[in-house]
Design a protein around this motif. Structure first.
Motif, PDB file in Angstrom:
ATOM      1  N   LEU A  16       0.833  -1.211  -0.024  1.00 14.99           N
ATOM      2  CA  LEU A  16       0.063   0.014  -0.105  1.00 14.99           C
ATOM      3  C   LEU A  16       0.962   1.269  -0.097  1.00 14.99           C
ATOM      4  O   LEU A  16       0.784   1.944   1.112  1.00 14.99           O
ATOM      5  N   PRO A  17       1.478   1.611  -1.174  1.00 11.20           N
ATOM      6  CA  PRO A  17       2.395   2.842  -1.168  1.00 11.20           C
ATOM      7  C   PRO A  17       1.209   4.048  -1.107  1.00 11.20           C
ATOM      8  O   PRO A  17       0.223   4.065  -1.127  1.00 11.20           O
ATOM      9  N   PHE A  18       2.049   5.078  -0.457  1.00  5.52           N
ATOM     10  CA  PHE A  18       1.322   6.237  -0.524  1.00  5.52           C
ATOM     11  C   PHE A  18       1.462   7.223  -1.264  1.00  5.52           C
ATOM     12  O   PHE A  18       2.442   7.831  -1.429  1.00  5.52           O
ATOM     13  N   PRO A  19       0.700   7.719  -2.260  1.00  9.93           N
ATOM     14  CA  PRO A  19       0.886   8.755  -3.298  1.00  9.93           C
ATOM     15  C   PRO A  19       1.057  10.071  -2.793  1.00  9.93           C
ATOM     16  O   PRO A  19       0.503  10.561  -1.979  1.00  9.93           O
ATOM     17  N   ARG A  20       2.350  10.640  -3.284  1.00  8.76           N
ATOM     18  CA  ARG A  20       2.632  11.813  -2.548  1.00  8.76           C
ATOM     19  C   ARG A  20       1.782  13.003  -2.950  1.00  8.76           C
ATOM     20  O   ARG A  20       2.238  14.288  -3.368  1.00  8.76           O
ATOM     21  N   LEU A  21       0.307  13.039  -3.067  1.00 10.66           N
ATOM     22  CA  LEU A  21      -0.372  14.239  -3.314  1.00 10.66           C
ATOM     23  C   LEU A  21      -0.138  15.458  -2.506  1.00 10.66           C
ATOM     24  O   LEU A  21      -0.465  16.564  -2.839  1.00 10.66           O
ATOM     25  N   ASP A  22       0.355  15.214  -1.150  1.00  7.96           N
ATOM     26  CA  ASP A  22       0.675  16.478  -0.370  1.00  7.96           C
ATOM     27  C   ASP A  22       1.773  17.261  -0.991  1.00  7.96           C
ATOM     28  O   ASP A  22       1.787  18.716  -0.136  1.00  7.96           O
ATOM     29  N   LEU A  23       2.486  16.826  -1.793  1.00  5.15           N
ATOM     30  CA  LEU A  23       3.471  17.704  -2.371  1.00  5.15           C
ATOM     31  C   LEU A  23       2.992  18.547  -3.732  1.00  5.15           C
ATOM     32  O   LEU A  23       3.943  19.158  -4.135  1.00  5.15           O
ATOM     33  N   ARG A  24       1.822  18.383  -3.958  1.00  2.00           N
ATOM     34  CA  ARG A  24       1.368  19.015  -5.380  1.00  2.00           C
ATOM     35  C   ARG A  24       1.692  20.561  -5.309  1.00  2.00           C
ATOM     36  O   ARG A  24       2.399  21.051  -6.216  1.00  2.00           O
ATOM     37  N   GLU A  25       1.284  21.275  -4.429  1.00  2.00           N
ATOM     38  CA  GLU A  25       1.656  22.847  -4.668  1.00  2.00           C
ATOM     39  C   GLU A  25       2.994  23.225  -4.471  1.00  2.00           C
ATOM     40  O   GLU A  25       3.523  23.768  -5.241  1.00  2.00           O
TER      41      GLU A  25
END
Length: 324
Positions: free
Chosen positions: A200-209
């Motif tokens: 269950l990798p966690f996509p790094r959507l938190d880095l978008r901005e």
């Protein structure tokens, strides 16, 4: 979401019924999905934004072990696609699913797959817009086409790195490769952390901005840090130098590394193993380093990729996963 007409175990009516039961709720009422009762979907435009499209597939025995739990396969499928969108600076909103069910997959397995997909679609705020289901004599195969929005002209490509840029990577590297070894019983994983990172990798959507503001080029780390950094170098027409002794490691990976007799070989394994689904990017020299990123190299004039440990050049071999 249109069923196949070559379904050996159930009538067309039954298959439509199963799609309605398992997958219609996953649309979350999205207007363009038409309750999965049509042959196609409609994607509305969004003024000032570009539509980013990516597609990844998972094959049993290639991308995950045979007998893996169906819900975990579904969740990983979504996450590896979201990882691609994250590296492009895109905001995900929908996807199209394709599934080839093997004969061994009964109703309970198909329901479990849908439950896993539903959980993560909900968690990441994404709608299922359509797709296809078929049967197969071969292994379980599934793919997702993921869609996301990015401000017009602002998608972060592999091409864009410039001499003088710094190379950075998010999270920790090597857990995916070690996680597969843990799942296969090849190395100990008492807390299950490595296996979880693989499954269950966690996509790094938190880095978008942050990526939109500061990154000049970006890719997700799916084939391995070395391979994906090499892709960026090739697309940008520059040379990238990676300092493998600077790659960030999780606690379990650091513990594993301490027990290895050959430090160089072990670091190369971590940097080439793949399945981390972190982000490798290049940052302008004058840009601040966003939180969550570690500097692991630099960009210079030239071409190709150079890997070094303690300032000494090392050969990483082919450098990661090769397709086909």
């Amino acid at each position: 979401m249109e069923p196949s007409t070559r379904w050996p175990r159930m009538s067309g009516a039954d298959e439509f019924g199963e799609i309605a039961r398992l997958f219609r709720p996953l649309t979350h009422g999205a207007a363009g999905a038409f309750d999965l009762m049509d042959d196609a979907a409609v994607i509305p435009s969004r003024p000032g934004f570009d539509l980013v499209v990516t597609k990844d597939a998972l094959v049993e025995g290639v991308h995950f072990p045979k007998g893996e739990a169906p819900d975990l396969v579904a969740r990983k499928l979504l996450r590896v696609n979201l990882s691609d969108l994250a590296a492009k600076g895109a905001e995900p909103f929908g996807g199209f699913l394709a599934v080839a069910w093997p004969k061994a997959y009964g109703a309970r397995d198909r329901a479990r797959f849908a439950m896993g997909l539903s959980a993560d679609l909900e968690a990441f705020g994404i709608d299922l817009l359509g797709g296809d289901t078929v049967s197969t004599e071969g292994p379980f195969v599934t793919s997702l086409t993921a869609l996301g929005w990015v401000p017009e002209g602002r998608m972060i490509r592999r091409r864009g790195a410039q001499p003088g840029d710094r190379v950075a990577v998010s999270g920790t590297i090597g857990d995916g490769a070690l996680g597969l070894s843990a799942v296969l019983g090849e190395i100990p994983d008492p807390e299950g952390q490595l296996a979880s990172r693989y499954r269950l990798p966690f996509p790094r959507l938190d880095l978008r901005e942050a990526l939109r503001r500061f990154a000049t080029a970006s890719a997700d780390v799916s084939d391995g840090l070395v391979a994906d950094a090499r892709h960026v170098a090739a697309a940008s027409g520059v040379r990238i130098t990676l300092d493998l002794d600077q790659i960030p490691l999780s606690g379990p990976a650091a513990s594993w590394l301490e027990g290895q007799p050959d430090l160089i070989e072990a670091l190369i394994r971590l940097a080439t193993g793949g399945d981390d689904y972190e982000v490798v990017c290049t940052l302008r020299a004058d840009a601040p380093k966003p939180a969550g990123l570690t500097i692991v190299g630099q960009v210079s004039e030239g071409e190709g990729l150079v890997t070094q440990i303690g300032g000494r050049v090392v050969d990483p071999g082919h450098g990661g996963w090769r397709h086909g």
